[in-house]
Structures are given as structure tokens and as C-alpha cells.
Motif scaffolding. Structure first.
Motif, PDB file in Angstrom:
ATOM      1  N   SER A 204      19.529 -15.062 -48.011  1.00  0.00           N
ATOM      2  CA  SER A 204      19.453 -15.216 -46.563  1.00  0.00           C
ATOM      3  C   SER A 204      18.059 -15.682 -46.170  1.00  0.00           C
ATOM      4  O   SER A 204      17.097 -14.919 -46.230  1.00  0.00           O
ATOM      5  N   PHE A 205      17.965 -16.955 -45.809  1.00  0.00           N
ATOM      6  CA  PHE A 205      16.694 -17.546 -45.410  1.00  0.00           C
ATOM      7  C   PHE A 205      16.892 -18.284 -44.087  1.00  0.00           C
ATOM      8  O   PHE A 205      18.014 -18.657 -43.733  1.00  0.00           O
ATOM      9  N   PRO A 206      15.796 -18.487 -43.344  1.00  0.00           N
ATOM     10  CA  PRO A 206      15.939 -19.220 -42.079  1.00  0.00           C
ATOM     11  C   PRO A 206      16.571 -20.600 -42.337  1.00  0.00           C
ATOM     12  O   PRO A 206      16.231 -21.232 -43.331  1.00  0.00           O
ATOM     13  N   TYR A 208      18.941 -17.951 -40.560  1.00  0.00           N
ATOM     14  CA  TYR A 208      19.810 -16.916 -41.115  1.00  0.00           C
ATOM     15  C   TYR A 208      21.246 -17.109 -40.643  1.00  0.00           C
ATOM     16  O   TYR A 208      21.517 -17.221 -39.449  1.00  0.00           O
ATOM     17  N   THR A 213      25.557 -12.135 -43.024  1.00  0.00           N
ATOM     18  CA  THR A 213      25.326 -10.727 -42.707  1.00  0.00           C
ATOM     19  C   THR A 213      26.649  -9.983 -42.570  1.00  0.00           C
ATOM     20  O   THR A 213      26.788  -8.844 -43.033  1.00  0.00           O
ATOM     21  N   THR A 230      15.533 -12.592 -49.749  1.00  0.00           N
ATOM     22  CA  THR A 230      15.209 -13.140 -48.438  1.00  0.00           C
ATOM     23  C   THR A 230      13.699 -13.265 -48.294  1.00  0.00           C
ATOM     24  O   THR A 230      12.957 -12.982 -49.240  1.00  0.00           O
ATOM     25  N   ASP A 231      13.236 -13.661 -47.103  1.00  0.00           N
ATOM     26  CA  ASP A 231      11.811 -13.952 -46.936  1.00  0.00           C
ATOM     27  C   ASP A 231      11.030 -12.883 -46.197  1.00  0.00           C
ATOM     28  O   ASP A 231       9.801 -12.856 -46.276  1.00  0.00           O
ATOM     29  N   THR A 232      11.705 -12.015 -45.453  1.00  0.00           N
ATOM     30  CA  THR A 232      10.980 -11.060 -44.634  1.00  0.00           C
ATOM     31  C   THR A 232      11.797  -9.804 -44.425  1.00  0.00           C
ATOM     32  O   THR A 232      13.038  -9.833 -44.436  1.00  0.00           O
ATOM     33  N   ALA A 235      14.607  -9.866 -41.804  1.00  0.00           N
ATOM     34  CA  ALA A 235      15.862 -10.596 -41.998  1.00  0.00           C
ATOM     35  C   ALA A 235      17.038  -9.647 -41.776  1.00  0.00           C
ATOM     36  O   ALA A 235      17.010  -8.500 -42.230  1.00  0.00           O
ATOM     37  N   TYR A 246      11.734 -10.292 -52.127  1.00  0.00           N
ATOM     38  CA  TYR A 246      11.198 -11.151 -51.084  1.00  0.00           C
ATOM     39  C   TYR A 246      10.586 -12.424 -51.690  1.00  0.00           C
ATOM     40  O   TYR A 246       9.796 -12.354 -52.635  1.00  0.00           O
ATOM     41  N   SER A 256      12.741 -23.669 -43.834  1.00  0.00           N
ATOM     42  CA  SER A 256      12.183 -22.746 -44.832  1.00  0.00           C
ATOM     43  C   SER A 256      12.038 -23.480 -46.145  1.00  0.00           C
ATOM     44  O   SER A 256      12.684 -24.500 -46.384  1.00  0.00           O
TER      45      SER A 256
END
Length: 299
Positions: A204-206, A208, A213, A230-232, A235, A246, A256
Motif C-alpha cells: 500500500s503506497f500513495p 493508497y 484496505t 508501506t511507506d508510513t 497508511a 516500511y 511515490s
């Protein structure tokens, strides 16, 4: 950084000592501390100007939690942390200011391609700094013993899911790439039999994907283990995950960057491969099966 070229300011901040500390907290801290670290990594400039009450509101935590966070990462109080944030940003901005001056003088400009490469290097460095081998080993063991491994990535993350599926297939009992022809409805059909002996690996990356989900929530309701990449910590999928890896994904132009996520896929697969001697035999069988279909270069 070895290129000698200016680095985007936000990427340079991630590479700073304070940025690395925040990345470590984002990966391994408590839920409230992860939220604060993620907020500061995403909004370092804003963080230098916010009062403690405003920071608490932005992170959706109490002011006491903000103060405790500052002390836990080595500062006397919130004010000291904010000053360090400003000082770090000033250092990070210096290369950017030099670049702007150079451009104004008409001597040179950093190309979009060079900037993209610098983002990639910064993302890899930040991801490696925050990575825990113990976390990799735990996840590899959980994936290895799963009855079925479901791999999900929608939108821009679909290529990451395809890569993970390709890497895992020789070493797992069954690997199902959830996304594919038929869209979300078909993905839900493929996950219909998921249960407590299974694992869902979700990317799941921007930007999203909301359906990602929802499918992770379904897997969770079926008692399957959920591994999020994911990145953060902000998320949406993180709240549903049993394990999180991460990968920094900052980029100056794209929504991204996938470079660090690809590196994490390879690191997780490598950890899985060396975790069991039986995987040596599996790797040998794979090589034998592929020999007929690969081109051998003359030495």
C-alpha cells in the motif's frame, strides 16, 4: 550520498541523523510514537513552526505524549526538539539553496532524471537504516509456514505484488496473486477461502487504494495474518496489520517511488530462502526447471 549533486531537501532530511532517528521510531516505536515520527518525516518544515498543542492536534495525541516523545529521542523538551528540527532542516536545505543560486546564474540545473536517482538513493538509505533483521526473520518464518500466501497490490502497487509472488512461489506451499483480471470483485473471490493458517501480504503506497484496505480488513476478520509493506505509519493498512515493513517512497514528481519497496521484497525473500535448508533443494529444482528456457552466455 556519493554523487556530489544536490539532494532534494526532504530526502536530505530523511538521511540526516535526526531523520534516521525518526525513521527508526516510525518502524519500531509505540503506536503514538510512530504517528508522531511519521508526521515529522512528512512535515519537517511545518514541525518547526507548530506549538506543542498544534503538534498534538496534528498527530492526534496528547501534549504529554509529544513531550514524552521528545525526551525519548534524546531532547530535554519539545522546544529543544523543535530547535533541532529547524537546525537539521537548515543543513538539509543548503544544497537546495546552492542549486537555486546556480540555476539563477544560468550555469546548470539538476535534471529530473538526476533528481529521481537522488530520491532513490535517499529512500534506500532511509529504509535500510530503519530495517530490522529480526522483523524480516519473523515475517519470513510466518510466510514460510503458511498454508497459502495471498499477495495484494492495487493500482501502482500491483507490480510490486506481482514481483513478490514470483519470488515466493518456489518456496511456499501456495502463493495467490490476488489482483488481476476482473478487478476488486475477482480479487475478493480469490480471497474467499483465506483463513487463520494463511498470510496476506499487502502493498500500500500513495496513492493508497481504498479497496486494498477493505480486502485487508476482510483477511483480518478471517483470522489470517496480515503483513503490510508501506511507506508510513499513517497508511490506512497499518492499523490492520500484524507485521509492517516500511519502505521510504518520497519522489519529486511521481506519486511515490518503488525503489525501496523492491529492495524490501528482495530482502524478505532472501531471509526466507536462508531460513530453511530445504530451500536449497527447492532452489536447485527451480534452476533445473528453468535451464531449458534461459539463454546461457558464452564465457
Amino acid at each position: 550520498m556519493t554523487s556530489g549533486k544536490p539532494v532534494p531537501a526532504d530526502a536530505a532530511f530523511v538521511q540526516s541523523e535526526l531523520g534516521k532517528v525518526l525513521a527508526g521510531v516510525r518502524a519500531d516505536g509505540s503506536a503514538s510514537h510512530r504517528a508522531i515520527a511519521a508526521y515529522l518525516i512528512r512535515n519537517p518544515v511545518r514541525g518547526t513552526a507548530l506549538k506543542i498543542e498544534e503538534m498534538a492536534e496534528g498527530c492526534q495525541v496528547s501534549t504529554a505524549t509529544i513531550s514524552r516523545f521528545a525526551r525519548d529521542i534524546g531532547f530535554a523538551n519539545y522546544g529543544a526538539m523543535r530547535s533541532a528540527l529547524a537546525e537539521t532542516l537548515h543543513s538539509a536545505m543548503q544544497p537546495v539553496e546552492k542549486l537555486r543560486s546556480t540555476i539563477r546564474r544560468g550555469k546548470a540545473a539538476l535534471s529530473a532524471a538526476d533528481s529521481s536517482m537522488d530520491y532513490a538513493r535517499a529512500n534506500l538509505g532511509a529504509t535500510q537504516e530503519a530495517l530490522s533483521q529480526r522483523d524480516l526473520d519473523v515475517m519470513a518464518a510466518r510466510i514460510a509456514r503458511a498454508r497459502s500466501v495471498y499477495v495484494l497490490g492495487l493500482g501502482g502497487s500491483s507490480c510490486l505484488a506481482a514481483m513478490m509472488t514470483l519470488h515466493l512461489q518456489p518456496f511456499c506451499q501456495q502463493v495467490v496473486e490476488v489482483a488481476g483480471a476482473g478487478g476488486t470483485e475477482a480479487a475478493a473471490r480469490r480471497m474467499a477461502q483465506i483463513g487463520r493458517e494463511d498470510v496476506l501480504v499487502v502493498f500500500s503506497f500513495p496513492r493508497y487504494a481504498a479497496d486494498g484496505t477493505r480486502l485487508a480488513r476482510y483477511a483480518r476478520s478471517r483470522k489470517a495474518a496480515v503483513v503490510a509493506i508501506t511507506d508510513t505509519a499513517d497508511a490506512p493498512v497499518v492499523a490492520l496489520a500484524d507485521h509492517v515493513l516500511y519502505a521510504s517512497a518520497a519522489h519529486g514528481v511521481l506519486a511515490s517511488s518503488a525503489v525501496a519497496a523492491v529492495a524490501l521484497i528482495e530482502a524478505l525473500t532472501a531471509s526466507l530462502m536462508v531460513s530453511n535448508k530445504a530451500n536449497v533443494r527447492k532452489a536447485a529444482r527451480l534452476t533445473e526447471a528453468l535451464t531449458e528456457y534461459t539463454v546461457r552466455l558464452e564465457g
